[in-house]
Write an enzyme that holds these catalytic residues in place. Structure first.
Site, PDB file in Angstrom:
ATOM      1  N   ARG A  12       0.857  -1.187   0.000  1.00  0.00           N
ATOM      2  CA  ARG A  12       0.000   0.000   0.000  1.00  0.00           C
ATOM      3  C   ARG A  12       0.891   1.234   0.000  1.00  0.00           C
ATOM      4  O   ARG A  12       1.961   1.240   0.629  1.00  0.00           O
ATOM      5  CB  ARG A  12      -0.912   0.033   1.241  1.00  0.00           C
ATOM      6  CG  ARG A  12      -2.150  -0.859   1.134  1.00  0.00           C
ATOM      7  CD  ARG A  12      -3.133  -0.380   0.067  1.00  0.00           C
ATOM      8  NE  ARG A  12      -4.326  -1.211  -0.052  1.00  0.00           N
ATOM      9  CZ  ARG A  12      -4.504  -2.178  -0.952  1.00  0.00           C
ATOM     10  NH1 ARG A  12      -3.546  -2.481  -1.806  1.00  0.00           N
ATOM     11  NH2 ARG A  12      -5.642  -2.842  -0.997  1.00  0.00           N
ATOM     12  N   HIS A  44      -1.288   0.232 -10.018  1.00  0.00           N
ATOM     13  CA  HIS A  44      -2.034  -0.698  -9.161  1.00  0.00           C
ATOM     14  C   HIS A  44      -2.517  -1.917  -9.969  1.00  0.00           C
ATOM     15  O   HIS A  44      -3.708  -2.238 -10.013  1.00  0.00           O
ATOM     16  CB  HIS A  44      -3.224  -0.006  -8.467  1.00  0.00           C
ATOM     17  CG  HIS A  44      -3.634  -0.727  -7.206  1.00  0.00           C
ATOM     18  ND1 HIS A  44      -4.076  -0.080  -6.077  1.00  0.00           N
ATOM     19  CD2 HIS A  44      -3.658  -2.049  -6.908  1.00  0.00           C
ATOM     20  CE1 HIS A  44      -4.364  -0.966  -5.139  1.00  0.00           C
ATOM     21  NE2 HIS A  44      -4.117  -2.177  -5.625  1.00  0.00           N
TER      22      HIS A  44
HETATM   23  P1  NDP Z   1      -2.167 -10.902   5.058  1.00  0.00           P
HETATM   24  O1  NDP Z   1      -3.105 -10.311   6.035  1.00  0.00           O
HETATM   25  O2  NDP Z   1      -2.286 -12.349   4.707  1.00  0.00           O
HETATM   26  O3  NDP Z   1      -0.666 -10.677   5.536  1.00  0.00           O
HETATM   27  C1  NDP Z   1      -0.228  -9.523   6.138  1.00  0.00           C
HETATM   28  C2  NDP Z   1       1.196  -9.743   6.632  1.00  0.00           C
HETATM   29  O4  NDP Z   1       1.681  -8.522   7.198  1.00  0.00           O
HETATM   30  C3  NDP Z   1       1.270 -10.808   7.738  1.00  0.00           C
HETATM   31  O5  NDP Z   1       2.442 -11.557   7.590  1.00  0.00           O
HETATM   32  C4  NDP Z   1       1.347  -9.955   8.998  1.00  0.00           C
HETATM   33  O6  NDP Z   1       2.032 -10.556  10.062  1.00  0.00           O
HETATM   34  C5  NDP Z   1       2.158  -8.789   8.505  1.00  0.00           C
HETATM   35  N1  NDP Z   1       1.931  -7.624   9.375  1.00  0.00           N
HETATM   36  C6  NDP Z   1       0.791  -6.948   9.598  1.00  0.00           C
HETATM   37  N2  NDP Z   1       0.991  -5.952  10.487  1.00  0.00           N
HETATM   38  C7  NDP Z   1       2.295  -6.027  10.829  1.00  0.00           C
HETATM   39  C8  NDP Z   1       3.104  -5.293  11.716  1.00  0.00           C
HETATM   40  N3  NDP Z   1       2.626  -4.271  12.426  1.00  0.00           N
HETATM   41  N4  NDP Z   1       4.397  -5.639  11.830  1.00  0.00           N
HETATM   42  C9  NDP Z   1       4.908  -6.685  11.119  1.00  0.00           C
HETATM   43  N5  NDP Z   1       4.180  -7.426  10.273  1.00  0.00           N
HETATM   44  C10 NDP Z   1       2.897  -7.100  10.121  1.00  0.00           C
HETATM   45  O7  NDP Z   1      -2.277 -10.001   3.746  1.00  0.00           O
HETATM   46  P2  NDP Z   1      -1.975 -10.422   2.240  1.00  0.00           P
HETATM   47  O8  NDP Z   1      -0.646 -11.061   2.187  1.00  0.00           O
HETATM   48  O9  NDP Z   1      -3.126 -11.152   1.653  1.00  0.00           O
HETATM   49  O10 NDP Z   1      -1.940  -8.968   1.551  1.00  0.00           O
HETATM   50  C11 NDP Z   1      -0.977  -8.001   1.931  1.00  0.00           C
HETATM   51  C12 NDP Z   1      -1.331  -6.663   1.318  1.00  0.00           C
HETATM   52  O11 NDP Z   1      -1.084  -6.655  -0.071  1.00  0.00           O
HETATM   53  C13 NDP Z   1      -2.808  -6.285   1.400  1.00  0.00           C
HETATM   54  O12 NDP Z   1      -3.145  -5.786   2.672  1.00  0.00           O
HETATM   55  C14 NDP Z   1      -2.902  -5.207   0.346  1.00  0.00           C
HETATM   56  O13 NDP Z   1      -2.597  -3.971   0.933  1.00  0.00           O
HETATM   57  C15 NDP Z   1      -1.814  -5.585  -0.651  1.00  0.00           C
HETATM   58  N6  NDP Z   1      -2.347  -5.998  -1.950  1.00  0.00           N
HETATM   59  C16 NDP Z   1      -1.970  -5.296  -3.070  1.00  0.00           C
HETATM   60  C17 NDP Z   1      -2.422  -5.679  -4.319  1.00  0.00           C
HETATM   61  C18 NDP Z   1      -1.966  -4.960  -5.536  1.00  0.00           C
HETATM   62  O14 NDP Z   1      -2.449  -5.228  -6.636  1.00  0.00           O
HETATM   63  N7  NDP Z   1      -1.026  -4.040  -5.430  1.00  0.00           N
HETATM   64  C19 NDP Z   1      -3.332  -6.803  -4.492  1.00  0.00           C
HETATM   65  C20 NDP Z   1      -3.674  -7.479  -3.257  1.00  0.00           C
HETATM   66  C21 NDP Z   1      -3.180  -7.076  -2.048  1.00  0.00           C
HETATM   67  P3  NDP Z   1       1.544 -11.952  10.719  1.00  0.00           P
HETATM   68  O15 NDP Z   1       1.725 -12.991   9.650  1.00  0.00           O
HETATM   69  O16 NDP Z   1       2.472 -12.132  11.832  1.00  0.00           O
HETATM   70  O17 NDP Z   1       0.101 -11.733  11.089  1.00  0.00           O
END
Ligand code: NDP
Length: 310
Positions: free
Chosen positions: A225, A273
C-alpha cells in the site's frame, strides 16, 4: 430460507462476477440469490468492495457477514457501523498474480535489465550480474501474498529474509519479527519487497531512518500500500543514491496525481495498481464457500482481526 446476497461493488465488477458467483453458490449447494439492489433489512450477506456504494452498514439489520472482494481492508476495517464479521479475500488467482509481479520486478533489478532494454545505439558493455544465491532480498509481510512471494524467490535461489508480526516458518526463508528483526532485514536487503497491509502500525514504516539502514543503492518494490512509505523520504533517498530505484504499484492517492514527483523521476517505475487482481472465477468460489459456512454455522475463512486492522 433463501439467503439474500447483495453485490456491492462498482457496476462494471458485476458483469464479471454475476455468472461466476451464481455458479459457485449453486456448486456449493447454497440456497441464495445474488442481487445488486435490495432493501437493507432483507440482506444476509454483502459481497463488498470498498470503492462500491455501501459506506454505512447501520440499515443492514440482519447482516451475517461482509465478504470483501479485496485482500486489503484498510478502508472498511475501522467502519464503526459494521458490526457483522468481515472476511477478506484470499484467492489463488490473486496470490499467483502477486508472485508473478514480485518475481518479475525482482529479476529485472537483480539482472540489471535496464542496462539493455530500450537501447538502440551499439553498446557492448558486459556486466555479469551475481547469481541469485549472492543476492539478498527482504520481504516485509509474510501473509498470504508475502509468504508466497518469499517462497517463490527462495526457490529461484535468492537469499530471502522475511519479517512479520508473528513467527513464521517458510522453507528457504530466514524469518524474523519485532523492531530488531526489521532492522536486520533492512540492513541486508539489496532488494526490498513491501507486502504489509496498511494499518496504524505499518503506516509510514519505510521512513528516512529505516531507509538509512539499507545497503546503498538498494531497490524498493512496493505492491503493498502506498502509505507504507514516506514519499518525501523516498524522493530524498533516491536523490542521494541511498535508494537506487523504486518500483511502486500503490500510492497514497490513486491514480497518482500528474504533478507527483514520482512521475518524472527516472529512478522510479510507476505501475498503476496492477500488481495483482482478484480473479472472479476463483474468488467467487471463496465467497460461496464462506456463505456455505455461515449458513451451516461453521467458522468463516479469512476473518479480519478488527483490532489488528488486517
Ligand atoms: P495478510 O493479512 O495475509 O498478511 C499480512 C502480513 O503482514 C502478515 O504476515 C502480517 O504478520 C504482517 N503484518 C501486519 N501488520 C504487521 C506489523 N505491524 N508488523 C509486522 N508485520 C505485520 O495479507 P496479504 O498477504 O493477503 O496482503 C498483503 C497486502 O497486499 C494487502 O493488505 C494489500 O494492501 C496488498 N495488496 C496489493 C495488491 C496490488 O495489486 N497491489 C493486491 C492485493 C493485495 P503476521 O503474519 O504475523 O500476522
Amino acid at each position: 430460507m433463501t439467503a439474500t446476497v447483495l453485490f456491492a461493488a462498482r457496476p462494471e465488477a458485476w458483469e464479471s462476477y454475476r455468472d461466476p458467483l451464481r455458479r459457485a453458490l449453486a456448486e456449493a449447494g447454497v440456497d441464495a440469490r445474488v442481487v445488486t439492489d435490495a432493501a437493507p433489512e432483507t440482506v444476509d450477506y454483502i459481497v463488498y468492495a470498498p470503492n462500491g456504494p455501501v459506506r454505512d452498514f447501520s440499515a443492514f439489520t440482519r447482516l451475517r457477514a461482509v465478504l470483501n472482494l479485496w485482500a486489503g481492508v484498510e478502508d472498511v476495517v475501522g467502519n464503526p457501523t459494521l458490526k457483522a464479521p468481515l472476511a477478506r479475500m484470499v484467492d489463488g488467482g490473486l496470490t499467483q498474480g502477486m508472485v508473478e509481479y514480485v518475481t518479475g520486478h525482482v529479476l529485472r533489478h537483480h539482472l540489471g535489465m535496464d542496462r539493455y532494454i530500450g537501447r538502440t545505439a551499439p553498446h557492448w558493455d558486459r556486466a555479469i550480474p551475481p547469481l541469485a544465491s549472492d543476492r539478498h532480498v527482504g520481504v516485509l509481510g509474510l501473509g498470504e501474498l508475502g509468504a508466497a512471494a518469499a517462497r517463490a524467490l527462495a526457490r529461484l535461489g535468492f537469499r530471502v529474509a522475511g519479517w512479520a508480526r508473528r513467527a513464521h516458518d517458510i522453507e528457504g526463508v530466514e524469518t524474523t519479527s519485532g523492531a530488531a528483526g526489521l532492522e536486520r532485514v533492512l540492513a541486508r536487503s539489496e532488494i526490498l519487497v513491501l507486502l504489509l497491509p496498511l494499518t496504524r502500525e505499518t503506516e509510514g514504516i519505510l521512513n528516512a531512518e529505516r531507509m538509512a539502514l539499507m545497503p546503498r543503492g538498494a531497490v524498493v518494490i512496493n505492491p503493498g500500500r502506498g502509505a507504507l512509505i514516506d514519499d518525501d523520504a523516498l524522493v530524498a533517498a533516491l536523490r542521494s543514491g541511498r535508494i537506487g530505484h523504486a518500483t511502486l504499484d500503490v500510492f497514497r492517492v490513486e491514480p497518482l496525481p500528474p504533478d507527483h514527483p514520482f512521475w518524472n523521476n527516472p529512478r522510479v517505475t510507476v505501475t498503476p495498481h496492477v500488481a495483482s487482481e482478484t480473479r472472479p472465477e476463483t474468488a467467487a468460489r471463496v465467497i460461496a464457500e464462506n456463505i456455505r459456512r455461515a449458513e451451516a454455522g461453521e467458522p468463516l475463512l479469512h476473518l479480519v482481526d478488527r483490532a489488528a486492522g488486517y
